[in-house]
Design a protein around this motif. Structure first.
Motif, PDB file in Angstrom:
ATOM      1  N   PHE A 189      53.523  25.701  -3.783  1.00 17.93           N
ATOM      2  CA  PHE A 189      53.799  25.917  -5.202  1.00 17.93           C
ATOM      3  C   PHE A 189      53.733  27.419  -5.449  1.00 17.93           C
ATOM      4  N   ASP A 190      54.255  27.852  -6.569  1.00 18.62           N
ATOM      5  CA  ASP A 190      54.218  29.279  -6.879  1.00 18.62           C
ATOM      6  C   ASP A 190      52.764  29.743  -6.966  1.00 18.62           C
ATOM      7  N   GLY A 191      52.411  30.685  -6.096  1.00 19.77           N
ATOM      8  CA  GLY A 191      51.047  31.205  -6.105  1.00 19.77           C
ATOM      9  C   GLY A 191      50.114  30.559  -5.112  1.00 19.77           C
ATOM     10  N   GLY A 192      50.666  29.781  -4.165  1.00 24.21           N
ATOM     11  CA  GLY A 192      49.782  29.231  -3.148  1.00 24.21           C
ATOM     12  C   GLY A 192      50.322  27.985  -2.475  1.00 24.21           C
ATOM     13  N   TYR A 193      49.442  27.306  -1.779  1.00 25.11           N
ATOM     14  CA  TYR A 193      49.805  26.074  -1.082  1.00 25.11           C
ATOM     15  C   TYR A 193      48.531  25.302  -0.786  1.00 25.11           C
ATOM     16  N   CYS A 194      48.702  24.018  -0.458  1.00 24.15           N
ATOM     17  CA  CYS A 194      47.586  23.170  -0.033  1.00 24.15           C
ATOM     18  C   CYS A 194      48.033  22.355   1.171  1.00 24.15           C
ATOM     19  N   GLY A 195      47.229  22.356   2.215  1.00 24.89           N
ATOM     20  CA  GLY A 195      47.507  21.564   3.405  1.00 24.89           C
ATOM     21  C   GLY A 195      46.606  20.347   3.456  1.00 24.89           C
ATOM     22  N   VAL A 196      47.157  19.214   3.886  1.00 26.65           N
ATOM     23  CA  VAL A 196      46.399  17.963   3.966  1.00 26.65           C
ATOM     24  C   VAL A 196      46.659  17.313   5.320  1.00 26.65           C
ATOM     25  N   GLN A 197      45.582  16.894   5.989  1.00 22.08           N
ATOM     26  CA  GLN A 197      45.746  16.166   7.254  1.00 22.08           C
ATOM     27  C   GLN A 197      44.500  15.331   7.525  1.00 22.08           C
ATOM     28  N   PRO A 198      44.634  14.264   8.332  1.00 22.87           N
ATOM     29  CA  PRO A 198      43.464  13.434   8.664  1.00 22.87           C
ATOM     30  C   PRO A 198      42.522  14.177   9.605  1.00 22.87           C
ATOM     31  N   VAL A 199      41.206  13.965   9.444  1.00 25.89           N
ATOM     32  CA  VAL A 199      40.240  14.533  10.373  1.00 25.89           C
ATOM     33  C   VAL A 199      39.428  13.462  11.089  1.00 25.89           C
ATOM     34  N   SER A 200      39.448  12.236  10.574  1.00 29.10           N
ATOM     35  CA  SER A 200      38.810  11.128  11.287  1.00 29.10           C
ATOM     36  C   SER A 200      39.282   9.821  10.692  1.00 29.10           C
ATOM     37  N   VAL A 201      39.219   8.769  11.494  1.00 24.45           N
ATOM     38  CA  VAL A 201      39.607   7.420  11.064  1.00 24.45           C
ATOM     39  C   VAL A 201      38.386   6.534  11.191  1.00 24.45           C
ATOM     40  N   SER A 202      38.148   5.687  10.204  1.00 25.94           N
ATOM     41  CA  SER A 202      36.977   4.815  10.236  1.00 25.94           C
ATOM     42  C   SER A 202      37.055   3.859  11.411  1.00 25.94           C
ATOM     43  N   ALA A 203      35.892   3.442  11.882  1.00 28.55           N
ATOM     44  CA  ALA A 203      35.823   2.584  13.067  1.00 28.55           C
ATOM     45  C   ALA A 203      36.539   1.260  12.867  1.00 28.55           C
ATOM     46  N   ASN A 204      36.514   0.714  11.642  1.00 31.38           N
ATOM     47  CA  ASN A 204      37.154  -0.578  11.393  1.00 31.38           C
ATOM     48  C   ASN A 204      38.597  -0.437  10.912  1.00 31.38           C
ATOM     49  N   GLY A 205      39.096   0.814  10.903  1.00 34.26           N
ATOM     50  CA  GLY A 205      40.477   1.043  10.524  1.00 34.26           C
ATOM     51  C   GLY A 205      40.756   0.898   9.047  1.00 34.26           C
ATOM     52  N   SER A 206      39.705   0.919   8.215  1.00 34.33           N
ATOM     53  CA  SER A 206      39.891   0.658   6.791  1.00 34.33           C
ATOM     54  C   SER A 206      40.271   1.897   5.986  1.00 34.33           C
ATOM     55  N   GLY A 207      40.268   3.065   6.596  1.00 30.99           N
ATOM     56  CA  GLY A 207      40.611   4.264   5.846  1.00 30.99           C
ATOM     57  C   GLY A 207      40.513   5.511   6.688  1.00 30.99           C
ATOM     58  N   THR A 208      40.773   6.641   6.055  1.00 30.01           N
ATOM     59  CA  THR A 208      40.848   7.908   6.762  1.00 30.01           C
ATOM     60  C   THR A 208      40.125   8.990   5.968  1.00 30.01           C
ATOM     61  N   ARG A 209      39.392   9.834   6.690  1.00 29.94           N
ATOM     62  CA  ARG A 209      38.839  11.035   6.072  1.00 29.94           C
ATOM     63  C   ARG A 209      39.856  12.150   6.265  1.00 29.94           C
ATOM     64  N   ILE A 210      40.235  12.785   5.172  1.00 37.61           N
ATOM     65  CA  ILE A 210      41.259  13.825   5.231  1.00 37.61           C
ATOM     66  C   ILE A 210      40.669  15.167   4.815  1.00 37.61           C
ATOM     67  N   ASN A 211      41.304  16.214   5.277  1.00 35.03           N
ATOM     68  CA  ASN A 211      40.941  17.573   4.895  1.00 35.03           C
ATOM     69  C   ASN A 211      42.019  18.111   3.965  1.00 35.03           C
ATOM     70  N   ALA A 212      41.601  18.598   2.806  1.00 36.98           N
ATOM     71  CA  ALA A 212      42.510  19.287   1.888  1.00 36.98           C
ATOM     72  C   ALA A 212      42.043  20.729   1.794  1.00 36.98           C
ATOM     73  N   CYS A 213      42.893  21.633   2.227  1.00 39.99           N
ATOM     74  CA  CYS A 213      42.517  23.041   2.283  1.00 39.99           C
ATOM     75  C   CYS A 213      43.621  23.872   1.637  1.00 39.99           C
ATOM     76  N   ALA A 214      43.242  24.708   0.679  1.00 38.68           N
ATOM     77  CA  ALA A 214      44.237  25.437  -0.103  1.00 38.68           C
ATOM     78  C   ALA A 214      43.986  26.935  -0.051  1.00 38.68           C
ATOM     79  N   MET A 215      45.083  27.682  -0.158  1.00 36.55           N
ATOM     80  CA  MET A 215      45.028  29.114  -0.396  1.00 36.55           C
ATOM     81  C   MET A 215      45.795  29.360  -1.682  1.00 36.55           C
ATOM     82  N   VAL A 216      45.144  29.986  -2.664  1.00 33.46           N
ATOM     83  CA  VAL A 216      45.738  30.065  -3.993  1.00 33.46           C
ATOM     84  C   VAL A 216      45.330  31.373  -4.666  1.00 33.46           C
ATOM     85  N   ARG A 217      46.201  31.861  -5.532  1.00 30.39           N
ATOM     86  CA  ARG A 217      45.857  33.026  -6.334  1.00 30.39           C
ATOM     87  C   ARG A 217      44.750  32.662  -7.313  1.00 30.39           C
ATOM     88  N   ALA A 218      43.755  33.531  -7.412  1.00 30.50           N
ATOM     89  CA  ALA A 218      42.584  33.220  -8.224  1.00 30.50           C
ATOM     90  C   ALA A 218      42.909  33.081  -9.706  1.00 30.50           C
TER      91      ALA A 218
END
Length: 365
Positions: A189-218
């Motif tokens: 987006f104008d003034g920055g971006y945000c990246g999203v990706q999985p970092v782990s999957v639950s043992a029973n496959g019921s969901g995912t822990r994701i990382n959201a990391c952004a660089m943005v103008r203050a």
């Protein structure tokens, strides 16, 4: 007692240098101002070209991080109402810095590195040998490697002068998402971006822990919730996210040409140069520059070259082997700053051309 090598900073770059040097027989001192484990602002993307090096660095007890890490098979770019998508081949991996940094630090301990956590380095004197005042102690070392990150008390005056009026910040948190693709997704987006990706999957496959990391103008956002509202697709996707950690942030973010050497102190990782996070090479550059610095110091330890000559070797090797990453990121950063009326039709055309779309995505992974 004089150490062969003192390293300031215990992140991936510093630990890589410490592990390689210790295995080559050097007496190594590693100083870190915080303690492990801890979260760091980072996209947590480990590119394929550095996975082999990471496996070699980690002690056997910690290599499960690689076997259990989610594979990142695709990359998607969301910009100006269009989407680019391409496969990442060979696949990358996603490893939380909370786990990665602690494993590398423990590997240093296993390899016989003298480690000091929660130790603030107050000063470094000399040009070889060096005197390092840290905490209540003073250490001596033949060589110092600065791995203290992109902004510290050892950042050079030239780089400090580049911290201008436009302030950028980094923000990160982990969330729980019911279903996440094996993809690194970049929302611009104008003034920055945000990246999203999985970092782990639950043992029973019921969901995912994701990382959201952004660089943005203050001036646009100071919290991750504000960032998530800056892109319509990301805003909709994040509605059902549940946080799993406190948000962490960092500033300032200053771009500059690589500075592999400051006087006769070698610099690795972000201390040498801060690369645009969207190219996905931050961890790779940290590991590779740390190992490269020690490789170039071997002629000094064998007394074949002076420290100055070894530093020149490292500076030249850094530019030759790693410099292209910064050229690519600078080019993409400039293109993203084009006015939207010019950028949008070009990006739309790229999104409809499979070959160009694939090449564009590969530049950002």
């Amino acid at each position: 007692m004089i150490f062969s090598l003192a390293i300031i900073g215990g992140g991936p770059a510093g630990c890589a240098a410490a592990i390689v040097a210790a295995r080559k027989g050097a007496r190594v001192l590693l100083l870190e101002r915080t303690r492990f484990p801890r979260h760091k602002v980072c996209g947590e993307f480990v590119s394929a070209e550095s996975l082999g090096l990471l496996q070699d660095l980690l002690a056997n007890d910690f290599r499960h991080l690689l076997t259990r890490a989610p594979q990142i098979l695709n990359s998607r770019i969301f910009l100006d109402g269009s989407m680019l998508e391409a496969r990442i081949d060979p696949p990358a991996a996603s490893i939380a810095r909370f786990d990665l940094d602690a494993a590398l630090w423990e590997t240093c301990c296993v390899e016989g590195v003298e480690t000091h956590a929660e130790t603030v380095v107050k000063s470094i004197e000399g040009n070889g040998p060096f005197r390092i005042a840290a905490g209540k102690e003073v250490f001596e070392a033949e060589v110092v490697i600065n791995a203290s990150g992109r902004w510290s008390s050892f950042t050079s005056p030239e780089i400090r002068a580049r911290n201008g009026k436009e302030k950028w910040i980094g923000i990160k948190a982990h969330f729980y998402e019911a279903s996440a693709a094996a993809s690194t997704d970049l929302y611009f987006f104008d003034g920055g971006y945000c990246g999203v990706q999985p970092v782990s999957v639950s043992a029973n496959g019921s969901g995912t822990r994701i990382n959201a990391c952004a660089m943005v103008r203050a001036d646009l956002a100071n919290t991750l919730s504000e960032v998530l509202r800056l892109h319509p697709v990301l805003r909709e996707r994040s509605r059902t996210w549940k946080p799993t950690m406190e948000t962490v942030n960092t500033s300032p973010l200053v771009f500059h040409k690589p500075e592999p050497v400051q006087n006769t102190m070698l610099q690795v990782g972000d201390a040498a140069a801060f690369v645009d996070p969207f190219v996905g090479d931050g961890i790779s550059l940290a590991l590779r520059s740390g190992a490269l610095a020690v490789e170039c110091l071997q002629s000094f330890f064998r007394r074949e070259h002076s420290l100055h000559q070894a530093a020149v070797l490292y500076s030249d090797a850094y530019k030759e082997r790693l410099g292209h990453v910064f050229k690519v990121s600078s080019m993409l950063r400039g293109w993203l700053r084009w006015p939207r009326p010019i950028r949008r039709p070009i990006f739309s055309l790229i999104s409809r051309t499979e070959f160009i779309s694939r090449q564009m995505v590969r530049l950002t992974r």
